[in-house]
Design an enzyme around this catalytic site. Sequence first.
Site, short mmCIF file in Angstrom:
data_model
loop_
_atom_site.label_atom_id
_atom_site.label_comp_id
_atom_site.label_asym_id
_atom_site.label_seq_id
_atom_site.Cartn_x
_atom_site.Cartn_y
_atom_site.Cartn_z
N GLU A 288 0.82 -1.20 0.00
CA GLU A 288 0.00 0.00 0.00
C GLU A 288 0.87 1.26 0.00
O GLU A 288 0.44 2.32 -0.45
CB GLU A 288 -0.92 -0.01 1.24
CG GLU A 288 -2.34 0.39 0.92
CD GLU A 288 -3.31 0.10 2.05
OE1 GLU A 288 -4.11 -0.83 1.89
OE2 GLU A 288 -3.28 0.80 3.07
N HIS A 309 7.06 -27.11 -1.19
CA HIS A 309 6.38 -28.21 -1.88
C HIS A 309 5.25 -27.70 -2.77
O HIS A 309 4.46 -28.49 -3.28
CB HIS A 309 5.87 -29.21 -0.84
CG HIS A 309 7.00 -29.83 -0.06
ND1 HIS A 309 7.55 -31.04 -0.37
CD2 HIS A 309 7.73 -29.34 0.98
CE1 HIS A 309 8.55 -31.30 0.46
NE2 HIS A 309 8.67 -30.27 1.28
N LYS A 423 -14.15 0.76 -3.57
CA LYS A 423 -15.20 1.16 -2.62
C LYS A 423 -16.30 1.91 -3.35
O LYS A 423 -17.49 1.65 -3.13
CB LYS A 423 -14.61 2.07 -1.53
CG LYS A 423 -13.70 1.37 -0.56
CD LYS A 423 -13.31 2.31 0.56
CE LYS A 423 -12.18 1.76 1.39
NZ LYS A 423 -11.57 2.73 2.28
#
Length: 445
Positions: A288, A309, A423
């Site tokens: 951010e 793995h 948003k």
Amino acid sequence: MNKIAIKLPKTDLFFKAEEVDEYGKKALQARDILLQGSGKGNDFLGWTSLPETLDPAIVSSIKEDAKRIKASSQLFVVVGIGGSYLGARAVIEALQSELQSLDKNRNTPLVVYAGHTLSEDYCAQLLSVLDNYDYSVAVISKSGTTTEPAIAFRLIKKHIENKYGKEQARERIYAITDAEKGALHEIAIIEGYKRYVIPDNVGGRFSVLTPVGLLPIAAAGLDIDQLLAGARDMRKVCVEAPFAENPALQYAAIRNLLYSKGKKVEVLINFLPNLKYISEWWKQLYGESEGKENKGILPHSLSFTTDLHSMGQYVQEGERLLFETLVSVDGSHCHVDIPTDEKNLDKLNYLTSKTLTEINHCAETGTMIAHRNGGVPIVEIHIPEVTEYTLGQLIYMFEFACGVSGYMLGVNPFDQPGVEAYKKNMFALLGKPGFEELRKTLTEQ
Ligand code: PA5
């Protein structure tokens, strides 16, 4: 030694010594800008002087509240998202493995999380769990208007009031938010909740050393004095030490140097699964802060040996666009010896003289050599053991390095304009008043 040490990739393998000097100078300049407050986003530098500027009365009050929570609650629900919950979760999970939730002898509240997801199933399961336990809640939101925690708190507020009645529920709710504005601030004032303030000049992802992180960490039974002591000691190093003795500046310099060489992805790796949320917190901090203006290293994380793995193949032989930053822990708190087996059918008797930590360290060293030989530069950060003190050091070091690194990259590390885009669309699609025009445009797409 109770000290964090950093080891940079060998020069001449991935870059030259002169280049390290050049980036070292840039890091020192960026530190000056940060400390003088002369760079972008300089109204959000309050975290640089934490924990020094933290009022001791607040720390005492948090400790008192933690005692009350412990006495009255089996669960402590932390409602928050992003910077309003990741720091606390990182410290708590680093010191209390998920298996501790099964420990019948535990005498501190188990911290559970809400408001970090819109999953209906998760919320329903949480509410049903809360039927069966005594609990308290911290609702944490700097803006006080973030949708995810606001919805979760509405649900939990109703639940806790039904369970205990309004008066008792009030005693169990803690609100951590802005001093003056936002819906959460208003709710807390009207309902009379115990309040803590997130300072104006401290952004969410830099707020773990404020009540945002400290209340949940203390409620989990952890030692916030030690956490703050570690941060305080590391702050001194970050602010005062020359480049050669300054892990934050070295880290900021080397990641920018590697970025300039085309290493666009940084993978934070550990060999201890309980550091998973340290990685999550770190990803938010760097992602951010730096991912803007079409720039920024992509922060990624892997937990070895588990992820060897699944992702080990890519790291070893995939596209050479990444470097690794290893958080290596020297010691463990417990010891498990490998027992001798008379028949040795599994052929493991050669390991019986070793502890699991020694075996894990061999896996770590072997992996680092293999990855380096595969063309992956590796920055190593060594901590003696995982304690509140060393986590305090690590947190401050990463925060300081992030500010320096963002300035070296030329961005404002303290804003997050890109987070708003989703948003607005979500509000429009949900039919929130004021978003009618955008809704029309979106439904036409
Ligand atoms: O770092 C940040 O500023 C963000 O990640 C915020 O912490 C996150 O969006 C939550 O915001 P708020 O605390 O306002 O609810």
